[in-house]
Design a protein around this motif. Structure first.
Motif, PDB file in Angstrom:
ATOM      1  N   GLU A 212       0.872  -1.173   0.000  1.00 17.26           N
ATOM      2  CA  GLU A 212       0.000   0.000   0.000  1.00 17.26           C
ATOM      3  C   GLU A 212       0.907   1.220   0.000  1.00 17.26           C
ATOM      4  OE1 GLU A 212      -2.639  -0.094   3.333  1.00 17.26           O
ATOM      5  OE2 GLU A 212      -3.284  -2.129   2.921  1.00 17.26           O
ATOM      6  N   GLU A 213       1.272   1.705  -1.186  1.00 17.90           N
ATOM      7  CA  GLU A 213       2.269   2.765  -1.242  1.00 17.90           C
ATOM      8  C   GLU A 213       1.814   4.055  -0.556  1.00 17.90           C
ATOM      9  OE1 GLU A 213       5.539   4.632  -4.227  1.00 17.90           O
ATOM     10  OE2 GLU A 213       3.702   3.868  -5.128  1.00 17.90           O
ATOM     11  N   TRP A 214       0.564   4.479  -0.774  1.00 18.04           N
ATOM     12  CA  TRP A 214       0.030   5.684  -0.138  1.00 18.04           C
ATOM     13  C   TRP A 214      -1.009   5.267   0.884  1.00 18.04           C
ATOM     14  CZ3 TRP A 214       2.138  10.359  -0.704  1.00 18.04           C
ATOM     15  CH2 TRP A 214       2.945  10.592  -1.817  1.00 18.04           C
ATOM     16  N   GLN A 215      -0.957   5.850   2.057  1.00 15.56           N
ATOM     17  CA  GLN A 215      -1.840   5.424   3.139  1.00 15.56           C
ATOM     18  C   GLN A 215      -2.043   6.538   4.164  1.00 15.56           C
ATOM     19  OE1 GLN A 215       1.451   3.038   5.690  1.00 15.56           O
ATOM     20  NE2 GLN A 215       0.915   2.132   3.741  1.00 15.56           N
ATOM     21  N   CYS A 216      -3.082   6.369   4.964  1.00 14.96           N
ATOM     22  CA  CYS A 216      -3.322   7.264   6.099  1.00 14.96           C
ATOM     23  C   CYS A 216      -2.338   6.917   7.202  1.00 14.96           C
ATOM     24  CB  CYS A 216      -4.739   7.048   6.644  1.00 14.96           C
ATOM     25  SG  CYS A 216      -6.063   7.529   5.543  1.00 14.96           S
TER      26      CYS A 216
END
Length: 163
Positions: free
Chosen positions: A43-47
């Protein structure tokens, strides 16, 4: 074993295993999602968030992970925006995974600029419109982002399943 009853320790061995994560969803003052770019993750971009530690509640996890990953001390109330069930992924993740996404509110430009990333976990802070995130995220993560953003705007809680 009378009437099919099992002691709790035995019963637990018979039911599905699951891991859990929790995170905080932030936007900037224009309502654009704030995401962190992971150093090594599918998950390259995440919260800001992560997996729960033993004995930790989802809310405690979200607040702890946010502090560890951004330096932000979040003291707002726990407001659930959504939950996400991810089915057993075989050897890639050999258990169900259940997530809790909480509302982190709005960050000012100064707060975003003041984020201190843990370089072992994240390498960049990104702020984009929901639509602009689509090409940068996995389809599963983009669907979650879009559902969470809509839930916040509509004042409801989203429930998502990924088989």
């Amino acid at each position: 074993m009378a009437n099919g009853w099992l002691p709790p320790a035995e019963y637990v061995r018979t039911i599905a295993r699951a891991t859990s994560y929790a995170c905080l969803y932030f936007t900037d003052v224009a309502g654009r999602p704030v995401q962190l770019r992971a150093v090594h993750a599918y998950e390259e971009w995440q919260c800001p968030g992560g997996n729960m530690d033993p004995g930790e509640t989802p809310w405690q996890c979200a607040v702890r992970e946010c502090l560890e990953e951004t330096g932000i001390v979040f003291d707002g109330p726990p407001r659930l925006l959504g939950s996400h069930f991810i089915g057993h992924q075989g050897e890639a993740w050999p258990a169900n995974h259940i997530g809790f996404v909480f509302d982190g509110g709005t960050l000012t430009d100064g707060q975003i600029a003041g984020i201190v990333l843990d370089p072992t976990e994240h390498r960049e802070v990104g702020v984009r419109s929901v639509e602009a995130w689509e090409g940068l995220m996995t389809p599963v993560n983009f669907r979650r982002l879009k559902a969470i953003d809509a839930a916040r705007r509509e004042g409801r809680v989203a429930y998502m399943e990924t088989p």
